[in-house]
Design a protein around this motif. Structure first.
Motif: not given
Length: 308
Positions: A1-6
């Motif tokens: 997910t985007a939060p995990d990537f960031l």
């Protein structure tokens, strides 16, 4: 997910001293959906390429396209991810700087950064151009991003150089020096350290990396680019006072030393008594002190200062 990537990207960049890394961390930490950043294990920063580290048991690489391809074996096509509403090519054309990310040896995403001009930068460039100083940008960012900044600063197209590695920056400075130019170089990142060491005058800002500050001759104590103009103008004014003092002392002593020694006595019968000769030496020093004290009235207006 985007939060995990960031979270992965921000955690690795949290140990980076590079200005781009600090910008990424600042963005990530202000996103409420991203968990608290973790300190990476085995963090490594490679000058001019990127950085890597292990976060949550996953190996994360953040850096340039060429470096990510070399480390993962991926091709440029593999790394041409499509983003929401825009492709990598679209972002580059718009002048964004792109940072590529790989996780566990596989392409994972790309971070697009928008370059903003520091407050006071256009005025500082204009100040130096009025002084007859050529201004260049040496950046590791993409051509569209650097060209966009160059246009906003009013620089010629060939004075905004993109995709410059640390060694290329130092080589460009050496080329200018070989042509007889005196080169001042201002940088704030680890990729600028070689250029700072090569330049005749190296300038770093206090918000920059420690290695940049150690390599610099001049340190700007505030993150204010207009201090570049102030430092130059103050140096010019100080050197002007030094020339005035030297000229006064030389001419005064050229005349008064022979007079004090009695050179006029055989022709005119005039001779300075010893006390007057001693007092004349004091008159040599007083104007020098006075000229030097004039510097306390120094003021700087970057918009109007154009003395050569």
């Amino acid at each position: 997910t985007a939060p995990d990537f960031l979270w992965l990207v921000g955690s690795v960049e949290s140990c980076s001293e590079h200005p781009v890394g600090r910008s990424v961390v600042q963005f990530v930490t202000h996103d409420p959906t991203v968990p608290a950043l973790e300190h990476p294990v085995d963090f490594t920063a490679i000058r001019g390429k990127g950085c890597s580290g292990t976060v949550g048991g996953r190996r994360v690489l953040v850096g340039t396209l060429a470096w990510i391809c070399a480390e993962t074996g991926a091709s440029g096509a593999d790394l041409s991810w499509c983003l929401t509403g825009a492709s990598v090519a679209d972002l580059e054309r718009e002048g964004h700087s792109l940072v590529y990310v790989a996780v566990d040896g596989l392409p994972a995403g790309v971070v697009a950064l928008g370059d903003t001009i520091r407050p006071g930068a256009p005025e500082t460039v204009s100040y130096y151009r009025r002084r007859g100083v050529a201004v260049y940008i040496l950046s590791g960012d993409s051509e569209p991003a650097v060209a966009k900044v160059g246009r906003e600063l009013g620089l010629r197209e060939d004075h905004a150089l993109a995709r410059q590695t640390p060694d290329m920056k130092a080589g460009f400075i050496r080329d200018l020096q070989s042509q007889g130019h005196v080169v001042a170089f201002c940088g704030d990142g680890i990729n600028d350290s070689i250029g700072l060491a090569q330049a005749d005058v190296s300038i770093a800002v206090s918000e920059g990396t420690s290695i940049a500050m150690e390599a610099a001759d001049v340190l700007l104590l505030r993150d204010d680019i207009t201090l570049l103009g102030l430092a130059h103008d103050l140096a010019v004014s100080t050197f002007r006072v030094i020339r005035i003092n030297f000229s006064w002392a030389f001419l005064y002593n050229l005349v008064m030393l022979p007079v004090s020694g009695g050179i006029l006595y055989p022709f005119t019968g005039f001779q300075l008594p010893p006390y007057a000769a001693g007092f004349s030496e004091l008159l040599s020093s007083l104007p020098i002190v006075g000229f030097s004290l004039l510097l306390q009235y120094y003021s700087f207006n970057q918009a109007t200062s154009n003395a050569k």
